[in-house]
Design a protein around this motif. Structure first.
Motif, PDB file in Angstrom:
ATOM      1  N   ARG A 113       0.877  -1.153  -0.073  1.00 21.74           N
ATOM      2  CA  ARG A 113       0.206  -0.017  -0.075  1.00 21.74           C
ATOM      3  C   ARG A 113       0.917   1.155   0.073  1.00 21.74           C
ATOM      4  O   ARG A 113       0.697   2.195  -0.740  1.00 21.74           O
ATOM      5  CB  ARG A 113      -0.951   0.165   1.253  1.00 21.74           C
ATOM      6  CG  ARG A 113      -1.893   1.245   1.470  1.00 21.74           C
ATOM      7  CD  ARG A 113      -2.277   1.348   2.892  1.00 21.74           C
ATOM      8  NE  ARG A 113      -1.009   1.476   3.650  1.00 21.74           N
ATOM      9  CZ  ARG A 113      -1.010   1.107   5.097  1.00 21.74           C
ATOM     10  NH1 ARG A 113      -2.165   0.472   5.532  1.00 21.74           N
ATOM     11  NH2 ARG A 113       0.209   1.418   5.922  1.00 21.74           N
ATOM     12  N   GLU A 136      -4.862  -5.086  -2.164  1.00 18.75           N
ATOM     13  CA  GLU A 136      -6.469  -5.150  -2.068  1.00 18.75           C
ATOM     14  C   GLU A 136      -6.705  -6.733  -1.812  1.00 18.75           C
ATOM     15  O   GLU A 136      -7.594  -7.151  -1.291  1.00 18.75           O
ATOM     16  CB  GLU A 136      -7.158  -4.543  -3.355  1.00 18.75           C
ATOM     17  CG  GLU A 136      -8.454  -4.388  -3.062  1.00 18.75           C
ATOM     18  CD  GLU A 136      -9.204  -5.542  -3.695  1.00 18.75           C
ATOM     19  OE1 GLU A 136     -10.225  -5.915  -3.241  1.00 18.75           O
ATOM     20  OE2 GLU A 136      -8.644  -6.218  -4.735  1.00 18.75           O
ATOM     21  N   ARG A 137      -5.899  -7.489  -2.765  1.00 19.71           N
ATOM     22  CA  ARG A 137      -6.377  -8.949  -2.819  1.00 19.71           C
ATOM     23  C   ARG A 137      -5.983  -9.732  -1.144  1.00 19.71           C
ATOM     24  O   ARG A 137      -6.434 -10.628  -0.858  1.00 19.71           O
ATOM     25  CB  ARG A 137      -5.431  -9.711  -3.748  1.00 19.71           C
ATOM     26  CG  ARG A 137      -6.050  -9.418  -5.052  1.00 19.71           C
ATOM     27  CD  ARG A 137      -5.501 -10.369  -6.225  1.00 19.71           C
ATOM     28  NE  ARG A 137      -4.065 -10.287  -6.581  1.00 19.71           N
ATOM     29  CZ  ARG A 137      -3.474  -9.477  -7.318  1.00 19.71           C
ATOM     30  NH1 ARG A 137      -4.208  -8.634  -8.259  1.00 19.71           N
ATOM     31  NH2 ARG A 137      -2.148  -9.432  -7.464  1.00 19.71           N
ATOM     32  N   LYS A 140      -8.754  -6.937   2.700  1.00 28.48           N
ATOM     33  CA  LYS A 140      -9.963  -6.331   2.109  1.00 28.48           C
ATOM     34  C   LYS A 140     -10.751  -5.174   2.933  1.00 28.48           C
ATOM     35  O   LYS A 140     -11.726  -4.721   2.819  1.00 28.48           O
ATOM     36  CB  LYS A 140     -11.287  -7.514   2.009  1.00 28.48           C
ATOM     37  CG  LYS A 140     -10.773  -8.480   1.147  1.00 28.48           C
ATOM     38  CD  LYS A 140     -10.782  -8.128  -0.500  1.00 28.48           C
ATOM     39  CE  LYS A 140     -10.388  -9.153  -1.326  1.00 28.48           C
ATOM     40  NZ  LYS A 140     -10.323  -8.779  -2.862  1.00 28.48           N
ATOM     41  N   ILE A 145      -6.013   1.461   1.214  1.00 32.69           N
ATOM     42  CA  ILE A 145      -5.580   0.522   0.027  1.00 32.69           C
ATOM     43  C   ILE A 145      -6.660   1.008  -1.101  1.00 32.69           C
ATOM     44  O   ILE A 145      -6.221   1.114  -2.290  1.00 32.69           O
ATOM     45  CB  ILE A 145      -5.593  -1.001   0.304  1.00 32.69           C
ATOM     46  CG1 ILE A 145      -4.380  -1.290   1.389  1.00 32.69           C
ATOM     47  CG2 ILE A 145      -5.483  -1.764  -1.033  1.00 32.69           C
ATOM     48  CD1 ILE A 145      -4.285  -2.830   1.854  1.00 32.69           C
ATOM     49  N   TYR A 146      -7.805   0.788  -0.936  1.00 33.51           N
ATOM     50  CA  TYR A 146      -8.885   1.176  -2.130  1.00 33.51           C
ATOM     51  C   TYR A 146      -8.475   2.435  -2.393  1.00 33.51           C
ATOM     52  O   TYR A 146      -8.650   2.811  -3.531  1.00 33.51           O
ATOM     53  CB  TYR A 146     -10.234   0.926  -1.421  1.00 33.51           C
ATOM     54  CG  TYR A 146     -10.549  -0.505  -1.215  1.00 33.51           C
ATOM     55  CD1 TYR A 146     -10.996  -1.387  -2.174  1.00 33.51           C
ATOM     56  CD2 TYR A 146     -10.627  -1.026   0.174  1.00 33.51           C
ATOM     57  CE1 TYR A 146     -11.440  -2.591  -2.148  1.00 33.51           C
ATOM     58  CE2 TYR A 146     -11.154  -2.497   0.167  1.00 33.51           C
ATOM     59  CZ  TYR A 146     -11.431  -3.013  -0.989  1.00 33.51           C
ATOM     60  OH  TYR A 146     -11.777  -4.440  -0.794  1.00 33.51           O
ATOM     61  N   LEU A 149      -5.443   2.655  -4.779  1.00 36.69           N
ATOM     62  CA  LEU A 149      -5.838   1.909  -5.804  1.00 36.69           C
ATOM     63  C   LEU A 149      -6.683   2.754  -6.656  1.00 36.69           C
ATOM     64  O   LEU A 149      -6.401   2.819  -7.909  1.00 36.69           O
ATOM     65  CB  LEU A 149      -6.206   0.532  -5.410  1.00 36.69           C
ATOM     66  CG  LEU A 149      -6.814  -0.309  -6.691  1.00 36.69           C
ATOM     67  CD1 LEU A 149      -5.530  -0.732  -7.606  1.00 36.69           C
ATOM     68  CD2 LEU A 149      -7.399  -1.960  -6.279  1.00 36.69           C
ATOM     69  N   ALA A 165     -13.191   0.763  -7.096  1.00 36.27           N
ATOM     70  CA  ALA A 165     -12.141   1.007  -6.104  1.00 36.27           C
ATOM     71  C   ALA A 165     -12.592   1.878  -5.103  1.00 36.27           C
ATOM     72  O   ALA A 165     -12.523   2.035  -3.829  1.00 36.27           O
ATOM     73  CB  ALA A 165     -10.891   1.004  -6.447  1.00 36.27           C
ATOM     74  N   CYS A 169     -13.627   1.795  -1.215  1.00 32.32           N
ATOM     75  CA  CYS A 169     -13.183   2.919  -0.151  1.00 32.32           C
ATOM     76  C   CYS A 169     -14.367   3.333   0.819  1.00 32.32           C
ATOM     77  O   CYS A 169     -14.224   3.415   2.000  1.00 32.32           O
ATOM     78  CB  CYS A 169     -12.496   4.048  -0.985  1.00 32.32           C
ATOM     79  SG  CYS A 169     -11.924   5.487  -0.040  1.00 32.32           S
TER      80      CYS A 169
END
Length: 297
Positions: A113, A136-137, A140, A145-146, A149, A165, A169
């Protein structure tokens, strides 16, 4: 005269009191024992974290480096140094530190991240996506991270994936500031992905009763799109601080762009891209928009 049974009762009571006082004494000494149990490297790391929280960035960096010298194979120490370097706008070095952490802990969502984040700061969104998608994988429930991304997809012009994405978030947002920061990017992503009905619902969720503590510039962006704020009102906040020029400049430029005024959009994107803080997300996004606008008829 005490009976035999009374003596046995008193003896038992005294024994229980002795156990209680011994336990209390042990508990009182526990913090000191724990502190003494820290290695010099851990002590340096704790000092670094404390300095970082106080925004004493140079002091934090020196302490993280001391921790690494004492224990070079601790991934957390490298991630700490990366954060301190980023605060000092040394993002290329931050990427190197995250890479060092990933050699030690290859499946660290935090390291992936953060490296993705710093790639975006360096205007390298394409390099950020593999790290952030992998993070992200692995994890979750990390809103950050979201967020990063989605931002990387958005900068690259992949608004469909960006919208997905950004929704992740928003799903992990726990306070108004988080809802506002995710929505400020989700709304234009949905519009640009051709999902205007869903975009409208995002705006409906944002109300004037919300009181952002950290993301007032993003709140103003949403108010601008809702028609609850004017360009002149929002533009006045551009000189609030160093981050405001790229953030607010990008917001107004985006509003003009999605309202069919590319020439006015270009003016604001140029202001955002020319800001002193080149690593601000508004500056990075504005640079990407200017490249796209060159291809417009």
């Amino acid at each position: 005269m005490q009976t035999h049974s009374q003596c046995r009762f008193l003896a038992g009571a005294l024994a229980l009191l002795s156990v209680f006082f011994c336990a209390e004494a042990a508990n009182a000494q526990a913090p000191a024992t724990q502190a003494q149990a820290q290695t010099p490297a851990q002590q340096a790391f704790a000092e670094a974290n404390e300095a970082y929280d106080k925004r004493e960035n140079d002091k934090a960096l020196a302490a993280y480096e001391r921790a690494i010298q004492l224990e070079p194979n601790n991934a957390d120490f490298h991630l700490g140094r990366a954060k301190a370097l980023a605060r000092l706008a040394r993002h290329a070095e931050s990427v190197e530190e995250c890479t060092a952490a990933l050699r030690l802990k290859p499946n660290s969502p935090a390291a992936l991240r953060d490296r993705g984040h710093y790639f975006i700061n360096l205007h390298r969104a394409g390099d950020a996506i593999p790290d952030l998608a992998r993070a992200e994988r692995l994890e979750k429930k990390d809103r950050e991270i979201y967020y990063h991304l989605a931002l990387a997809y958005y900068i690259q012009g992949d608004f469909r994936r960006a919208a997905e994405a950004w929704q992740g978030c928003l799903d992990n947002a726990s306070k108004d500031d988080d809802v506002i920061s995710c929505s400020a990017w989700l709304y234009p992503s949905l519009v640009r992905a051709g999902r205007e009905a869903e975009a409208k619902k995002v705006l409906e969720r944002i109300t004037t009763e919300m009181k952002p503590k950290e993301n007032s510039a993003y709140f103003d962006r949403l108010m601008l799109f809702k028609g609850a704020a004017t360009e002149e009102e929002v533009a006045k906040t551009m000189d609030k601080d160093a981050v405001s020029k790229p953030t607010v400049g990008y917001s107004i430029g985006l509003w003009h762009l999605l309202s069919g005024r590319p020439d006015r959009a270009r003016e604001y994107f140029e202001k955002a891209a020319s800001a002193e803080i080149k690593y601000a997300f508004g500056a990075v996004a504005a640079e990407a928009e200017l490249k796209r606008l060159k291809h417009l008829p």
